[in-house]
Design a protein around this motif. Structure first.
Motif, PDB file in Angstrom:
ATOM      1  N   THR A 312      73.213  22.280 -63.764  1.00  0.00           N
ATOM      2  CA  THR A 312      73.909  22.943 -62.665  1.00  0.00           C
ATOM      3  C   THR A 312      73.811  24.454 -62.839  1.00  0.00           C
ATOM      4  OG1 THR A 312      75.977  22.747 -63.907  1.00  0.00           O
ATOM      5  CG2 THR A 312      75.531  21.063 -62.244  1.00  0.00           C
ATOM      6  N   LEU A 313      74.062  25.191 -61.767  1.00  0.00           N
ATOM      7  CA  LEU A 313      73.911  26.641 -61.804  1.00  0.00           C
ATOM      8  C   LEU A 313      74.936  27.276 -62.743  1.00  0.00           C
ATOM      9  CD1 LEU A 313      72.288  29.003 -60.322  1.00  0.00           C
ATOM     10  CD2 LEU A 313      74.423  29.358 -59.083  1.00  0.00           C
ATOM     11  N   ALA A 314      74.463  28.196 -63.553  1.00  0.00           N
ATOM     12  CA  ALA A 314      75.325  29.071 -64.340  1.00  0.00           C
ATOM     13  C   ALA A 314      74.957  30.506 -63.995  1.00  0.00           C
ATOM     14  CB  ALA A 314      75.150  28.815 -65.835  1.00  0.00           C
ATOM     15  N   ARG A 315      75.880  31.427 -64.256  1.00  0.00           N
ATOM     16  CA  ARG A 315      75.649  32.833 -63.904  1.00  0.00           C
ATOM     17  C   ARG A 315      76.042  33.729 -65.067  1.00  0.00           C
ATOM     18  NH1 ARG A 315      79.619  32.274 -59.125  1.00  0.00           N
ATOM     19  NH2 ARG A 315      80.842  31.757 -60.963  1.00  0.00           N
ATOM     20  N   SER A 316      75.413  34.872 -65.164  1.00  0.00           N
ATOM     21  CA  SER A 316      75.786  35.813 -66.220  1.00  0.00           C
ATOM     22  C   SER A 316      77.260  36.184 -66.146  1.00  0.00           C
ATOM     23  CB  SER A 316      74.920  37.075 -66.120  1.00  0.00           C
ATOM     24  OG  SER A 316      73.558  36.783 -66.349  1.00  0.00           O
ATOM     25  N   VAL A 317      77.816  36.209 -64.928  1.00  0.00           N
ATOM     26  CA  VAL A 317      79.228  36.563 -64.781  1.00  0.00           C
ATOM     27  C   VAL A 317      80.149  35.484 -65.328  1.00  0.00           C
ATOM     28  CG1 VAL A 317      78.884  38.128 -62.819  1.00  0.00           C
ATOM     29  CG2 VAL A 317      79.265  35.681 -62.391  1.00  0.00           C
ATOM     30  N   ASP A 318      79.589  34.317 -65.682  1.00  0.00           N
ATOM     31  CA  ASP A 318      80.389  33.240 -66.274  1.00  0.00           C
ATOM     32  C   ASP A 318      80.521  33.379 -67.787  1.00  0.00           C
ATOM     33  OD1 ASP A 318      80.600  31.995 -63.744  1.00  0.00           O
ATOM     34  OD2 ASP A 318      78.746  30.873 -64.067  1.00  0.00           O
ATOM     35  N   ILE A 319      79.751  34.269 -68.395  1.00  0.00           N
ATOM     36  CA  ILE A 319      79.694  34.333 -69.855  1.00  0.00           C
ATOM     37  C   ILE A 319      81.019  34.775 -70.467  1.00  0.00           C
ATOM     38  CG2 ILE A 319      78.622  35.521 -71.813  1.00  0.00           C
ATOM     39  CD1 ILE A 319      75.984  35.463 -70.257  1.00  0.00           C
ATOM     40  N   SER A 320      81.589  35.877 -69.995  1.00  0.00           N
ATOM     41  CA  SER A 320      82.827  36.386 -70.602  1.00  0.00           C
ATOM     42  C   SER A 320      83.994  35.403 -70.498  1.00  0.00           C
ATOM     43  CB  SER A 320      83.202  37.741 -69.992  1.00  0.00           C
ATOM     44  OG  SER A 320      82.383  38.768 -70.534  1.00  0.00           O
ATOM     45  N   PRO A 321      84.272  34.823 -69.316  1.00  0.00           N
ATOM     46  CA  PRO A 321      85.367  33.845 -69.281  1.00  0.00           C
ATOM     47  C   PRO A 321      85.115  32.630 -70.162  1.00  0.00           C
ATOM     48  CG  PRO A 321      84.202  33.910 -67.168  1.00  0.00           C
ATOM     49  CD  PRO A 321      83.744  35.086 -67.962  1.00  0.00           C
ATOM     50  N   THR A 322      83.842  32.252 -70.327  1.00  0.00           N
ATOM     51  CA  THR A 322      83.514  31.124 -71.198  1.00  0.00           C
ATOM     52  C   THR A 322      83.781  31.471 -72.661  1.00  0.00           C
ATOM     53  OG1 THR A 322      81.809  30.409 -69.631  1.00  0.00           O
ATOM     54  CG2 THR A 322      81.701  29.501 -71.856  1.00  0.00           C
ATOM     55  N   VAL A 323      83.396  32.673 -73.076  1.00  0.00           N
ATOM     56  CA  VAL A 323      83.669  33.130 -74.445  1.00  0.00           C
ATOM     57  C   VAL A 323      85.160  33.069 -74.738  1.00  0.00           C
ATOM     58  CG1 VAL A 323      83.684  35.160 -75.952  1.00  0.00           C
ATOM     59  CG2 VAL A 323      81.613  34.581 -74.669  1.00  0.00           C
ATOM     60  N   LEU A 324      85.972  33.570 -73.813  1.00  0.00           N
ATOM     61  CA  LEU A 324      87.420  33.597 -74.022  1.00  0.00           C
ATOM     62  C   LEU A 324      87.995  32.196 -74.132  1.00  0.00           C
ATOM     63  CD1 LEU A 324      88.264  36.500 -71.545  1.00  0.00           C
ATOM     64  CD2 LEU A 324      88.382  36.591 -74.050  1.00  0.00           C
ATOM     65  N   ASP A 325      87.443  31.262 -73.382  1.00  0.00           N
ATOM     66  CA  ASP A 325      87.915  29.878 -73.472  1.00  0.00           C
ATOM     67  C   ASP A 325      87.507  29.217 -74.795  1.00  0.00           C
ATOM     68  OD1 ASP A 325      89.390  29.698 -71.192  1.00  0.00           O
ATOM     69  OD2 ASP A 325      88.033  28.346 -70.126  1.00  0.00           O
ATOM     70  N   ILE A 326      86.275  29.472 -75.230  1.00  0.00           N
ATOM     71  CA  ILE A 326      85.798  28.833 -76.460  1.00  0.00           C
ATOM     72  C   ILE A 326      86.607  29.288 -77.670  1.00  0.00           C
ATOM     73  CG2 ILE A 326      83.839  28.653 -78.050  1.00  0.00           C
ATOM     74  CD1 ILE A 326      81.990  28.728 -75.607  1.00  0.00           C
ATOM     75  N   ILE A 327      86.996  30.568 -77.700  1.00  0.00           N
ATOM     76  CA  ILE A 327      87.772  31.058 -78.845  1.00  0.00           C
ATOM     77  C   ILE A 327      89.267  30.831 -78.653  1.00  0.00           C
ATOM     78  CG2 ILE A 327      86.020  32.805 -79.373  1.00  0.00           C
ATOM     79  CD1 ILE A 327      88.052  34.913 -78.281  1.00  0.00           C
ATOM     80  N   ASP A 328      89.644  30.125 -77.564  1.00  0.00           N
ATOM     81  CA  ASP A 328      91.056  29.827 -77.276  1.00  0.00           C
ATOM     82  C   ASP A 328      91.901  31.092 -77.173  1.00  0.00           C
ATOM     83  OD1 ASP A 328      90.683  27.017 -77.279  1.00  0.00           O
ATOM     84  OD2 ASP A 328      90.720  27.013 -79.464  1.00  0.00           O
ATOM     85  N   SER A 329      91.333  32.105 -76.512  1.00  0.00           N
ATOM     86  CA  SER A 329      92.082  33.346 -76.319  1.00  0.00           C
ATOM     87  C   SER A 329      93.252  33.124 -75.371  1.00  0.00           C
ATOM     88  CB  SER A 329      91.156  34.427 -75.749  1.00  0.00           C
ATOM     89  OG  SER A 329      91.890  35.588 -75.409  1.00  0.00           O
ATOM     90  N   LYS A 330      94.352  33.749 -75.679  1.00  0.00           N
ATOM     91  CA  LYS A 330      95.505  33.680 -74.772  1.00  0.00           C
ATOM     92  C   LYS A 330      95.383  34.703 -73.644  1.00  0.00           C
ATOM     93  CE  LYS A 330      98.325  36.473 -77.987  1.00  0.00           C
ATOM     94  NZ  LYS A 330      97.421  36.411 -79.147  1.00  0.00           N
ATOM     95  N   HIS A 331      94.348  35.517 -73.706  1.00  0.00           N
ATOM     96  CA  HIS A 331      94.101  36.529 -72.683  1.00  0.00           C
ATOM     97  C   HIS A 331      92.930  36.091 -71.797  1.00  0.00           C
ATOM     98  CE1 HIS A 331      96.816  39.183 -74.837  1.00  0.00           C
ATOM     99  NE2 HIS A 331      96.140  38.922 -75.948  1.00  0.00           N
ATOM    100  N   LYS A 332      93.029  36.330 -70.502  1.00  0.00           N
ATOM    101  CA  LYS A 332      91.996  35.922 -69.554  1.00  0.00           C
ATOM    102  C   LYS A 332      91.629  37.079 -68.634  1.00  0.00           C
ATOM    103  CE  LYS A 332      92.369  31.718 -71.155  1.00  0.00           C
ATOM    104  NZ  LYS A 332      91.331  31.183 -72.068  1.00  0.00           N
ATOM    105  N   LEU A 333      90.356  37.092 -68.225  1.00  0.00           N
ATOM    106  CA  LEU A 333      89.934  38.009 -67.164  1.00  0.00           C
ATOM    107  C   LEU A 333      90.345  37.399 -65.838  1.00  0.00           C
ATOM    108  CD1 LEU A 333      86.376  38.850 -68.523  1.00  0.00           C
ATOM    109  CD2 LEU A 333      88.275  40.457 -68.351  1.00  0.00           C
TER     110      LEU A 333
END
Length: 453
Positions: A312-333
């Protein structure tokens, strides 16, 4: 719980079809091993065909036109827009990296802890950068976020002699890919991947002037002098002579194009091959074919699935929110264009995505820019200012080389693509916002040093 380290590697000008798949043709065992141990997104689109706009999309989660990076002229990122680095700083990450000098001018990147972060000339892994990076990993303070931008494939391509052998590939591009793969292997041997989230992607793709004819490499432009001297000229020419330099540059580009037309006149080339070899950086008519914006995206993390392909389509703009989810950050964009890719990683059904794409402008001349939409199936782009001009539509499922423009026969799809553009509320902002002239000049000067015009 110990926080994951983050290693983001951006390989300048690397196309998806040359990173993985039957057309890669390079000797890239390290990349292949990483793909076997990670998640590869086969349909990833960059928001632009240029580095600065590519960076803006990756690290803010916004399409570049929203970030202030291009306000009718290059400018700094809007300081009110949160970045991935702002949120990682709240998680007490330490930042390290190596990037080209222009990165220090655009207000996007954080304060780095290591030395000699920004290189102001063509510095490749073979020039000592690879060994310098390796030497740093023993001293990084966790949790760390390391940003590496490789210029090894940036024009003019500089190929190390030891990789200039047929066993590494038929073309110069493939041999450079092999050298990049070699250094990725050496660098990652110094990283504990069990404790590190690894992201490998590209800022944008590129045209390749070399062709394979009957399995033999044919370099349409054996004389790369113009590309090679452009950065040197860009560094030393005074401001008052820039208009003359620009005039000479475009005159030489015109002469160069005529010579290339002569060189291919007796060759039976397919349309996409002609497009590849005739492309020049100084072309005023811009396009957004997949060779410009279809980029690799590989995520490797010990807690995520291995040997997984996402179609399925992925976009460069998806990278940062994905990083934050993988590290279980409590902060979100928040309120961004990107979305986390965790549902796709988990194999969940997701709604059809679309990716907005736009050209990066030239520095000295007004180019005929296009904007467009890429989905998994469709590629659409048209003139930025006039939706009725230079309209292109391709069905990527049956026309991967984008040779058959079906815009006239599929007005329903064109209308759908225009609705997507309307949905994101695209605006050039060139009239409503005036870029800071001083800041714009600093950025343009750095780009000129790299040979851009």
């Amino acid at each position: 719980m110990k926080q994951k380290n983050i290693f983001i590697i951006i390989l300048d000008s690397i196309r998806a079809d040359k990173f993985f798949g039957e057309n890669s043709a390079s000797k890239i065992p390290n990349i292949e091993r990483l793909i076997e141990n990670g998640i590869y997104f086969e349909n990833t689109t960059s928001p632009s065909d240029g580095t600065l706009l590519g960076w803006a999309g990756i690290f803010t989660g916004h399409y570049p036109f929203r970030t202030g990076i291009s306000l009718g002229g290059f400018s700094k990122i809007n300081k009110n827009i949160p970045t991935l680095f702002d949120l990682l700083k709240k998680e007490e990450y330490n930042f390290y990296g190596h990037l080209p000098e222009v990165a220090s001018k655009i207000g996007l990147f954080p304060k780095f802890e290591n030395k000699n972060i920004f290189f102001n000339k063509y510095t490749n892994f073979e020039d000592g950068l690879g060994e310098e990076i390796i030497s740093e990993f023993s001293d990084l303070k966790s949790p760390w976020c390391y940003i590496l931008h490789s210029y090894d494939m940036h024009f003019p391509i500089k190929l190390a002699e030891k990789f200039d052998q047929e066993k590494y590939g038929k073309t110069k591009y493939e041999r450079v890919m092999a050298s990049i793969d070699y250094w990725l292997g050496k660098i990652l041997d110094s990283v504990n991947l069990d404790e590190t989230l690894l992201i490998i992607t590209s800022d944008h793709g590129t045209h390749i002037n070399e062709l394979l004819i009957d399995d033999e490499s044919l370099d349409i432009e054996k004389d790369q002098m113009l590309n090679s001297v452009a950065p040197k000229i860009g560094k030393i020419i005074p401001d008052k002579l820039l208009p003359l330099k620009s005039k000479v540059f475009f005159a030489l580009e015109k002469k160069r194009k005529k010579q290339k037309e002569k060189n291919i006149s007796n060759l039976n080339l397919k349309p996409h091959q002609v497009r590849q070899v005739m492309f020049q950086r100084g072309d005023l008519d811009k396009f957004l074919y997949d060779e410009n914006v279809h980029v690799p995206l590989l995520i490797v993390d010990s807690k995520l699935p291995k040997n997984t392909r996402v179609r399925t389509l992925a976009r460069s703009v998806d990278i940062s929110p994905t990083v934050l989810d993988i590290i279980d950050s409590k902060h979100k964009l928040e309120k961004i264009d990107g979305n986390t890719l965790i549902p796709e990683i988990n194999g969940d059904e997701v709604d059809e995505k679309f990716g907005f794409i736009e050209n990066t402008p030239l520095i000295q001349k007004k180019a005929n820019l296009v904007i467009g939409i890429r989905t998994k199936k469709w590629k659409y782009f048209r003139d930025r200012e006039d939706p009725s001009q230079r309209v292109y539509l391709f069905n990527l499922e049956i026309d991967g080389f984008e040779e058959n423009n079906i815009a006239n026969s599929r007005p329903d799809i064109v209308e759908k693509m225009e609705k997507y553009i309307s949905k994101i509320n695209y605006e050039t902002r060139s009239e409503s916002v005036i870029p800071d002239k001083k800041e714009s000049k600093i950025i343009k000067d750095e780009l000129r040093k790299l040979g851009y015009d």
